[in-house]
Design a protein around this motif. Structure first.
Motif, mmCIF file in Angstrom:
data_model
loop_
_atom_site.group_PDB
_atom_site.id
_atom_site.type_symbol
_atom_site.label_atom_id
_atom_site.label_comp_id
_atom_site.label_asym_id
_atom_site.label_seq_id
_atom_site.Cartn_x
_atom_site.Cartn_y
_atom_site.Cartn_z
ATOM 1 N N CYS A 49 0.952 1.705 17.041
ATOM 2 C CA CYS A 49 1.946 2.278 16.155
ATOM 3 C C CYS A 49 2.912 0.784 15.369
ATOM 4 C CB CYS A 49 3.060 3.010 16.654
ATOM 5 S SG CYS A 49 2.415 4.435 17.196
ATOM 6 N N ARG A 50 3.193 -0.004 16.157
ATOM 7 C CA ARG A 50 3.782 -1.203 15.901
ATOM 8 C C ARG A 50 2.885 -2.129 14.959
ATOM 9 N NH1 ARG A 50 8.914 -0.923 15.108
ATOM 10 N NH2 ARG A 50 8.830 -3.466 15.060
ATOM 11 N N PHE A 51 1.556 -2.192 15.273
ATOM 12 C CA PHE A 51 0.724 -2.838 14.618
ATOM 13 C C PHE A 51 0.609 -2.309 12.968
ATOM 14 C CE2 PHE A 51 -3.693 -3.487 12.726
ATOM 15 C CZ PHE A 51 -3.564 -4.790 12.664
ATOM 16 N N TYR A 52 0.496 -0.787 13.126
ATOM 17 C CA TYR A 52 0.300 -0.099 11.854
ATOM 18 C C TYR A 52 1.418 -0.536 11.012
ATOM 19 C CZ TYR A 52 -1.498 3.521 8.859
ATOM 20 O OH TYR A 52 -1.761 4.360 7.989
ATOM 21 N N TYR A 53 2.622 -0.328 11.549
ATOM 22 C CA TYR A 53 3.900 -0.596 10.883
ATOM 23 C C TYR A 53 3.947 -2.031 10.308
ATOM 24 C CZ TYR A 53 8.912 -1.921 10.302
ATOM 25 O OH TYR A 53 9.960 -2.447 9.641
ATOM 26 N N PHE A 54 3.317 -3.107 11.081
ATOM 27 C CA PHE A 54 3.580 -4.531 10.633
ATOM 28 C C PHE A 54 2.323 -4.502 9.526
ATOM 29 C CE2 PHE A 54 0.578 -8.337 11.153
ATOM 30 C CZ PHE A 54 1.586 -9.278 10.818
ATOM 31 N N ALA A 55 1.067 -4.017 9.866
ATOM 32 C CA ALA A 55 0.195 -4.117 8.666
ATOM 33 C C ALA A 55 0.424 -3.615 7.016
ATOM 34 C CB ALA A 55 -1.329 -3.554 9.022
ATOM 35 N N PHE A 56 1.371 -2.518 7.416
ATOM 36 C CA PHE A 56 1.608 -1.829 6.061
ATOM 37 C C PHE A 56 3.007 -2.185 5.639
ATOM 38 C CE2 PHE A 56 -2.067 0.284 7.376
ATOM 39 C CZ PHE A 56 -2.879 0.218 6.301
ATOM 40 N N TYR A 57 4.013 -2.263 6.263
ATOM 41 C CA TYR A 57 5.431 -2.318 5.883
ATOM 42 C C TYR A 57 5.728 -3.761 5.806
ATOM 43 C CZ TYR A 57 10.273 -1.468 5.353
ATOM 44 O OH TYR A 57 11.650 -1.708 4.679
ATOM 45 N N VAL A 58 5.655 -4.533 7.097
ATOM 46 C CA VAL A 58 5.982 -5.721 7.093
ATOM 47 C C VAL A 58 5.414 -6.658 6.234
ATOM 48 C CG1 VAL A 58 6.378 -7.833 8.863
ATOM 49 C CG2 VAL A 58 6.865 -5.699 9.529
ATOM 50 N N GLU A 60 3.651 -6.116 3.348
ATOM 51 C CA GLU A 60 3.894 -5.583 1.893
ATOM 52 C C GLU A 60 5.457 -5.981 1.525
ATOM 53 O OE1 GLU A 60 4.682 -1.475 -0.315
ATOM 54 O OE2 GLU A 60 2.729 -1.831 0.805
ATOM 55 N N HIS A 61 6.356 -5.908 2.474
ATOM 56 C CA HIS A 61 7.707 -6.076 2.153
ATOM 57 C C HIS A 61 8.291 -7.460 2.287
ATOM 58 C CE1 HIS A 61 7.661 -1.799 2.052
ATOM 59 N NE2 HIS A 61 8.628 -1.681 1.041
ATOM 60 N N TYR A 62 7.731 -8.219 3.301
ATOM 61 C CA TYR A 62 8.208 -9.426 3.777
ATOM 62 C C TYR A 62 7.092 -10.717 3.573
ATOM 63 C CZ TYR A 62 11.717 -6.508 5.906
ATOM 64 O OH TYR A 62 12.843 -5.873 5.968
ATOM 65 N N VAL A 63 6.022 -10.571 3.591
ATOM 66 C CA VAL A 63 5.070 -11.507 3.420
ATOM 67 C C VAL A 63 4.527 -11.539 1.901
ATOM 68 C CG1 VAL A 63 2.791 -12.663 4.310
ATOM 69 C CG2 VAL A 63 4.405 -11.593 5.868
ATOM 70 N N ASP A 64 3.896 -10.680 1.208
ATOM 71 C CA ASP A 64 3.282 -10.653 0.190
ATOM 72 C C ASP A 64 3.576 -9.407 -0.531
ATOM 73 O OD1 ASP A 64 1.634 -10.995 -1.816
ATOM 74 O OD2 ASP A 64 -0.236 -11.386 -0.908
ATOM 75 N N ALA A 65 4.411 -9.380 -1.374
ATOM 76 C CA ALA A 65 5.082 -8.184 -2.084
ATOM 77 C C ALA A 65 4.307 -7.497 -3.008
ATOM 78 C CB ALA A 65 6.531 -8.432 -2.712
ATOM 79 N N GLY A 66 3.332 -8.448 -3.682
ATOM 80 C CA GLY A 66 2.396 -8.246 -4.629
ATOM 81 C C GLY A 66 1.186 -7.336 -3.923
ATOM 82 N N TYR A 67 0.952 -7.287 -2.701
ATOM 83 C CA TYR A 67 -0.458 -6.921 -2.450
ATOM 84 C C TYR A 67 -0.008 -5.360 -1.756
ATOM 85 C CZ TYR A 67 -4.950 -6.837 -0.623
ATOM 86 O OH TYR A 67 -6.344 -6.528 -0.465
ATOM 87 N N ARG A 68 -0.821 -4.596 -2.286
ATOM 88 C CA ARG A 68 -0.863 -3.028 -1.602
ATOM 89 C C ARG A 68 -2.320 -2.848 -0.982
ATOM 90 N NH1 ARG A 68 3.508 -4.143 -2.995
ATOM 91 N NH2 ARG A 68 4.978 -2.890 -4.414
ATOM 92 N N PHE A 69 -2.010 -2.515 0.443
ATOM 93 C CA PHE A 69 -3.300 -2.166 1.216
ATOM 94 C C PHE A 69 -3.631 -0.433 0.905
ATOM 95 C CE2 PHE A 69 -0.863 -5.549 3.204
ATOM 96 C CZ PHE A 69 -1.779 -6.339 3.236
ATOM 97 N N SER A 70 -5.029 -0.526 0.947
ATOM 98 C CA SER A 70 -5.353 0.722 0.930
ATOM 99 C C SER A 70 -5.812 1.575 2.328
ATOM 100 C CB SER A 70 -6.442 1.116 0.007
ATOM 101 O OG SER A 70 -7.671 0.113 0.408
ATOM 102 N N GLY A 71 -5.889 0.586 3.425
ATOM 103 C CA GLY A 71 -6.246 0.942 4.797
ATOM 104 C C GLY A 71 -6.473 -0.173 5.628
ATOM 105 N N LEU A 72 -6.521 0.180 6.584
ATOM 106 C CA LEU A 72 -6.891 -0.989 7.705
ATOM 107 C C LEU A 72 -7.987 -2.035 7.386
ATOM 108 C CD1 LEU A 72 -5.935 0.694 11.060
ATOM 109 C CD2 LEU A 72 -4.645 -1.046 9.777
#
Length: 84
Positions: A49-58, A60-72
């Motif tokens: 669960c923490r990895f999923y949060y990292f992959a999609f929230y962290v 997108e919001h803290y590392v690369d705000a311009g990138y949107r992931f469509s899945g893992l």
């Protein structure tokens, strides 16, 4: 495959994931009903669960705000191909 956009089906899909997770967890605990198995299963679930949060929230919001992931898979491709 078409994107799932109907809110009712999205909620149903989420509930099915929850039901599958509960069923799989219960079957594992019933297979080996020890405290060790229960704790390791809880740690594994929490970690995923923490990895999923990292992959999609962290990311997108803290590392690369311009990138949107469509899945893992998109996330793993991003990690493999991004410029350092």
């Amino acid at each position: 495959m078409k994107d799932l956009t109907n809110p009712s089906w999205i909620k149903f899909k989420g509930l099915m994931f929850l039901a599958l997770g509960i069923a799989a967890s219960m079957l594992l605990i019933l297979e080996q009903p020890t405290l060790k198995v229960g704790v390791l299963l809880a740690v594994a679930i929490w970690s995923f669960c923490r990895f999923y949060y990292f992959a999609f929230y962290v990311i997108e919001h803290y590392v690369d705000a311009g990138y949107r992931f469509s899945g893992l898979w998109a996330f793993f491709r991003y990690l493999a191909t991004r410029k350092r």
